[in-house]
Scaffold this active site. Structure first.
Site, mmCIF file in Angstrom:
data_model
loop_
_atom_site.group_PDB
_atom_site.id
_atom_site.type_symbol
_atom_site.label_atom_id
_atom_site.label_comp_id
_atom_site.label_asym_id
_atom_site.label_seq_id
_atom_site.Cartn_x
_atom_site.Cartn_y
_atom_site.Cartn_z
ATOM 1 N N GLU A 16 97.802 124.798 143.711
ATOM 2 C CA GLU A 16 99.094 125.507 143.660
ATOM 3 C C GLU A 16 99.641 125.516 145.081
ATOM 4 O OE1 GLU A 16 101.649 127.838 144.717
ATOM 5 O OE2 GLU A 16 100.248 129.491 144.391
ATOM 6 N N GLU A 25 107.014 125.149 153.604
ATOM 7 C CA GLU A 25 105.666 125.186 154.188
ATOM 8 C C GLU A 25 104.921 123.864 154.045
ATOM 9 O OE1 GLU A 25 103.755 128.733 152.626
ATOM 10 O OE2 GLU A 25 104.361 129.813 154.435
#
Length: 454
Positions: A16, A25
């Site tokens: 995930e 990110e």
């Protein structure tokens, strides 16, 4: 990871990694690295779960959200602060979008297959067109992503982070338009979006959104983890000050908040110097993670003693001796502050020397001097000034004979260089009254100004 790769073949990677707007990110990097290493070691590319991802855009008609983040700065409790809007608008907003504000269909701008995608997945551009489903005043463009777990051996399983789906912790990302666009049902909003990693912070994204009427470079970054606040106050800290600091720490748990108690009796001390050094470090470090930051300075009377850093060749005690002597001899506040600036590495606009290029400085200045000369309040640390005047006032003053040891050689150290500062908008002066908690009117002036340091 080493143990898994060097042992038996890896058949499935479950990860995930998704961030805001899918790519924030850039954590897919780790999945790609593991996938490729497994393939090179065993000749078998493992399945990735989830495997398929897509990024989408839709149009929003949300005047309340636009007013809160853009129009708000036109009148901040009676003060015009429009100079702040430009940089703050460039921050993409992570927020829960109300389903009823969606006014168009959705358009897919990017699809990713985790089993075959390469490391350049963040670098792309795509044209888009959004067809209006009702008459609307489009105030923003909303970004979200969908995830599909499907492959040949699994039953179709998917979910969406769109505004009309069940809310997730990813919420949605909103790109506010400078000027809302009025469109009729059936008309199309056409444009282009381009993404790339930020060169300073590779976990953050730069997102260029272009429509027929405007183009904006947005930034998607974790703001609260980069906040730094430094508060310098006279001792002893009041209960009110302590309550404010406690409240800030509660509301901004990731903010690097420091508080210094300094300058008893309004005389600078070593704590003043330590606090000033921390302020300089914080300002200089801004450029390491954000190339276009907004730096807010809240300055009030008494700041001359709180923000103090003498020239490298002058000790603090000598500087205090000069200022105290001049004050006793009857020097005016104008003359005192010129001397302070001449003997300081931060006063007289010198604090701006530490501001990274392309950053915006916004000063909120409360005056305690008649006439409200902003270059004198708290030593004028953030106000560009003609530094030639500093030497003149120190050398010509006759109030205090001990100033003779301050020579022009001291004031013109060869390693001290001045950087030019260009004002990008006029200072806005508001002579008004502030009311405290007891509804007592306190005469003061608040000055809002913006400088772009080059």
């Amino acid at each position: 990871m080493n143990t898994a790769v060097e042992g038996d073949p890896v058949h499935v990677i479950v990860s995930e990694w998704m961030g805001y707007f899918l790519l924030f990110e850039c954590m897919l990097d780790s999945v790609i690295a593991l996938r490729d290493r497994c393939g090179q070691t065993h000749g078998l590319v493992p399945e990735i779960v989830p495997r398929f991802y897509s990024m989408w855009l839709c149009a929003l008609d949300d005047s309340a959200l636009h007013d809160k983040n853009i129009k708000f700065w036109d009148n901040v409790y009676g003060f015009k602060m429009t100079c702040v809007k430009c940089n703050l608008r460039k921050n993409a907003i992570v927020v829960e979008v109300k389903p009823e504000t969606v006014c168009s269909d959705s358009f897919c701008i990017k699809e990713i297959d985790a089993k075959s995608v390469d490391i350049n997945y963040t670098e792309f551009q795509s044209r888009f067109q959004l067809t209006l489903e009702r008459d609307s005043k489009v105030s923003a463009i909303c970004g979200y992503f969908n995830v599909d777990f499907s492959n040949q051996s699994l039953k179709k399983v998917s979910f969406s982070t769109g505004p009309k789906s069940t809310l997730t912790h990813w919420q949605q990302v909103v790109f506010l338009l400078q000027n809302p666009i009025t469109l009729m049902k059936g008309e199309r909003l056409k444009g282009e979006i381009a993404l790339k990693r930020d060169s300073v912070d590779p976990r953050s994204l730069k997102i260029n959104v272009k429509t027929d009427l405007e183009t904006t470079d947005f930034f998607l970054k974790s703001l609260d983890s980069k906040l730094k606040a430094i508060r310098v106050i006279h001792p002893p800290p009041s209960q009110h000050a302590s309550d404010i600091i406690s409240s800030m720490r509660t509301r901004l748990p990731n903010c690097d908040l420091k508080c210094f108690s300094a300058a008893p009796n309004n005389i600078p001390d070593e704590n003043s110097v330590a606090a000033t050094e921390q302020v300089i470090e914080a300002i200089e470090n801004v450029g390491k993670w954000d190339s276009s930051s907004v730096i807010f300075n809240l300055i009030s009377g008494g700041g001359s003693a709180l923000l103090s850093l003498p020239l490298a060749s002058l000790c603090l005690s000598k500087k205090v001796e000069v200022i105290v002597g001049l004050n006793k001899a009857g020097a005016s506040i104008f003359e005192l502050n010129k001397v302070r600036a001449a003997l300081s590495r931060v006063k007289g606009g010198k604090l701006l020397d530490h501001v990274p290029a392309n950053s915006v400085v916004v000063n909120l200045i409360m005056s305690d001097i008649v006439g409200d000369p902003i270059e004198l309040i708290a030593g004028g640390a953030t106000v560009p000034q003609d530094r030639c005047l500093f030497t003149h006032y120190v050398v010509q003053l006759n109030y205090f004979i001990k100033t003779c040891f301050i020579t022009t050689n001291l004031l013109k150290r060869p390693d001290e260089k001045s950087r030019p500062h260009t004002s990008t908008c006029k200072s806005l002066f508001y002579n008004d009254f502030f009311c405290n908690d007891q509804n007592v009117c306190l005469p003061c002036v608040v000055v809002v100004e913006q400088f772009c340091c080059i």
